[in-house]
Write a protein that holds these residues in place. Structure first.
Motif, PDB file in Angstrom:
ATOM      1  N   ARG A  10       0.685  -1.216  -0.327  1.00 17.78           N
ATOM      2  CA  ARG A  10       0.050  -0.193  -0.723  1.00 17.78           C
ATOM      3  C   ARG A  10       0.951   0.971   0.054  1.00 17.78           C
ATOM      4  N   PRO A  11       0.223   2.111  -0.707  1.00 13.00           N
ATOM      5  CA  PRO A  11       1.344   3.802  -0.436  1.00 13.00           C
ATOM      6  C   PRO A  11       1.758   4.457   0.644  1.00 13.00           C
ATOM      7  N   PRO A  12       2.570   4.873   0.707  1.00 12.97           N
ATOM      8  CA  PRO A  12       2.466   5.666   2.731  1.00 12.97           C
ATOM      9  C   PRO A  12       2.158   6.647   2.296  1.00 12.97           C
ATOM     10  N   SER A  25       6.091  -3.988   7.981  1.00 12.25           N
ATOM     11  CA  SER A  25       5.838  -2.935   7.009  1.00 12.25           C
ATOM     12  C   SER A  25       3.975  -2.289   7.767  1.00 12.25           C
ATOM     13  N   ASP A  26       3.571  -3.374   8.036  1.00  7.36           N
ATOM     14  CA  ASP A  26       2.483  -2.642   9.082  1.00  7.36           C
ATOM     15  C   ASP A  26       2.389  -2.372  10.170  1.00  7.36           C
ATOM     16  N   LEU A  27       3.894  -2.319  11.174  1.00  5.89           N
ATOM     17  CA  LEU A  27       3.696  -1.577  12.119  1.00  5.89           C
ATOM     18  C   LEU A  27       4.468  -0.284  12.007  1.00  5.89           C
ATOM     19  N   VAL A  28       5.211  -0.015  10.921  1.00  6.91           N
ATOM     20  CA  VAL A  28       5.068   0.984  10.320  1.00  6.91           C
ATOM     21  C   VAL A  28       4.589   2.110   9.793  1.00  6.91           C
ATOM     22  N   HIS A  29       3.871   1.472   9.060  1.00 12.68           N
ATOM     23  CA  HIS A  29       1.781   2.617   8.688  1.00 12.68           C
ATOM     24  C   HIS A  29       1.463   2.773   9.703  1.00 12.68           C
ATOM     25  N   ALA A  30       1.162   1.920  11.045  1.00 14.12           N
ATOM     26  CA  ALA A  30       0.733   1.656  12.230  1.00 14.12           C
ATOM     27  C   ALA A  30       1.529   3.121  12.514  1.00 14.12           C
ATOM     28  N   LEU A  31       2.347   3.060  12.568  1.00 16.01           N
ATOM     29  CA  LEU A  31       3.164   4.296  13.580  1.00 16.01           C
ATOM     30  C   LEU A  31       2.967   5.634  13.266  1.00 16.01           C
TER      31      LEU A  31
END
Length: 438
Positions: free
Chosen positions: A212-214, A233-239
């Protein structure tokens, strides 16, 4: 007055030689050069270029270019004669051998010019091939400038079957597109290419960010986010979606857990820095106030914990597959592209330049891993010095941007935990969930 900028022998490949009014623009294909003409010996359908067919396939041939003030009379010794209209460009006009060979400046003014060519040795066409004795035919090209009748492509003399063949080829080709049609085609091709390039960029970005795009905040954060993405990557998006207070809490948690894993908790100067980070006090106390001073203090103290851990390795994922791109839009070409287009006109095969080969470039992650380069297991698994990985988490947690502080601190903490990094990432995720539900 007659001027002869070319007089001698030239090298012929695939029965062709060219005149470029603007060498940077390249040369058209054979079908482009002859389209809509009544003659096939001198292609002038594309503005600023001439495609000259000769009677010799491969070898050296006598060649004369004459620049005159008026149209010349037909010489009875010429076997085949054609005339075309040609307007040189404002910069330079050159005679160029096929495949990046020799060139000759013709010095033609940028005015309407009539060009006549009389290629000789048509009866010996095909007798001189690569590796065979070279045939010595001759070609004369005359250019005259000044007031002229309307543009023309005439066949003034024809005596050979080979010339008749090329005339027939030219006459059977459809007329060339108008400048407006060509410009519109190029515009549409360029727009389609630009759209495809943007779609390709977005496609790769989605893959790199886990499908998914950032957000704009994540896209512009920089630092080590690209290295953290393969781990979670899911944690990065969550942060990226958390509020600043939660992001700051994650940064502090990552710094504390990293220092604990490295055995640095309990050291007074480390505890003071962690307290300052927790309370949001800036600048950090010495030696954390300057990174260079921090490492000087580390290397001066031989009593610091010396713990090592097997390096952190992200989960495997399939390699990225690039989507197909459409052909690049028409436009200026470099010498190698131009050479390829010239050969394609007569189905010529061109050996690739060695410089065309792409050389893979390997990059090395330079940082605290240097301290671990001598530590290898029997299976050649890399080890990481936990102290060298943990101390940067304190500096990262003090970043002014809370999102960058969280991402950088987590990245360095992942390296501190090494092969046990999943434990840290699960705790970070649990903290985010707990703060959202309270």
């Amino acid at each position: 007055m007659v001027r002869r900028p070319v007089m001698g022998e030239v090298r012929i490949e695939y029965g062709q030689i060219h005149v470029w009014s603007d060498p940077a623009s390249g040369s058209p294909d054979l079908t482009e050069a002859l389209a809509g003409q009544g003659t096939g010996l001198c292609g002038a359908a594309v503005a600023g270029t001439l495609w000259l067919n000769t009677g010799l396939h491969t070898g050296r041939v006598g060649f004369v270019v004459e620049v005159l003030d008026e149209e010349p009379a037909l010489d009875p010794v010429w076997e085949d004669v054609v005339e075309v209209s040609f307007r040189p460009g404002p910069l330079s006009t050159t005679l160029a051998e096929w495949g990046g060979g020799d060139t000759w400046e013709l010095g033609l003014p940028p005015v309407d010019t009539g060009c006549g060519t009389a290629p000789g040795a048509w009866t010996r066409r095909g007798s001189a091939r690569s590796g065979c004795p070279e045939s010595r035919g001759s070609t004369t090209t005359s250019c005259s400038s000044g007031p002229r009748r309307p543009p023309r492509t005439d066949c003034s003399a024809q005596t050979s079957r080979a010339a008749a063949y090329w005339h027939r080829v030219a006459r059977e080709l459809p007329p060339p597109p108008t400048p407006e049609q060509r410009a519109e085609t190029e515009r549409l091709a360029r727009e389609a290419y630009e759209r495809a390039v943007e779609e390709e960029r977005a496609h790769h970005e989605r893959w790199a960010w886990g499908g998914r795009p950032p957000s704009e905040a994540l896209r512009g954060i920089g630092g080590n986010v690209a290295r953290l993405l393969p781990f979670d990557s899911d944690l990065v998006h969550a942060l990226g979606a958390e509020d600043p207070d939660t992001q700051r809490a994650v940064a502090v948690l990552a710094a504390r857990r990293a220092c604990e894993a490295a055995g640095l908790d309990g050291l007074a100067w480390v505890d003071v820095a962690l307290t300052a980070v927790t309370e949001g006090r800036r600048p950090l106390p010495p030696p954390f106030h300057e990174e260079a001073r921090l490492w000087e203090a580390v290397y001066a103290d031989s009593g610091l914990p010396d713990r090592w851990v097997v390096e952190a390795v992200p989960p495997e994922r399939p390699p990225y597959v690039w989507p197909p791109l459409p052909a690049a839009p028409p436009g200026p070409t470099d010498a190698r592209q131009r050479r390829s287009r010239l050969g394609r006109g007569l189905r010529g095969l061109i050996p690739p330049d060695p410089s065309d080969d792409e050389v893979p470039v390997m990059t090395v992650d330079v940082g605290y891993r240097v301290a671990a380069q001598a530590r290898r297991t029997l299976q050649a698994r890399a080890w990481t010095s936990q102290m060298h990985a943990a101390l940067p988490t304190v500096l990262a947690a003090a970043e002014a941007d809370p999102l960058k502080a969280a991402l950088e601190a987590v990245w360095h903490a992942v390296n501190t935990y090494g092969e046990h990094h999943r434990t840290l990432l699960d705790e970070v995720r649990a903290l985010c969930v707990a703060r959202r539900t309270t």
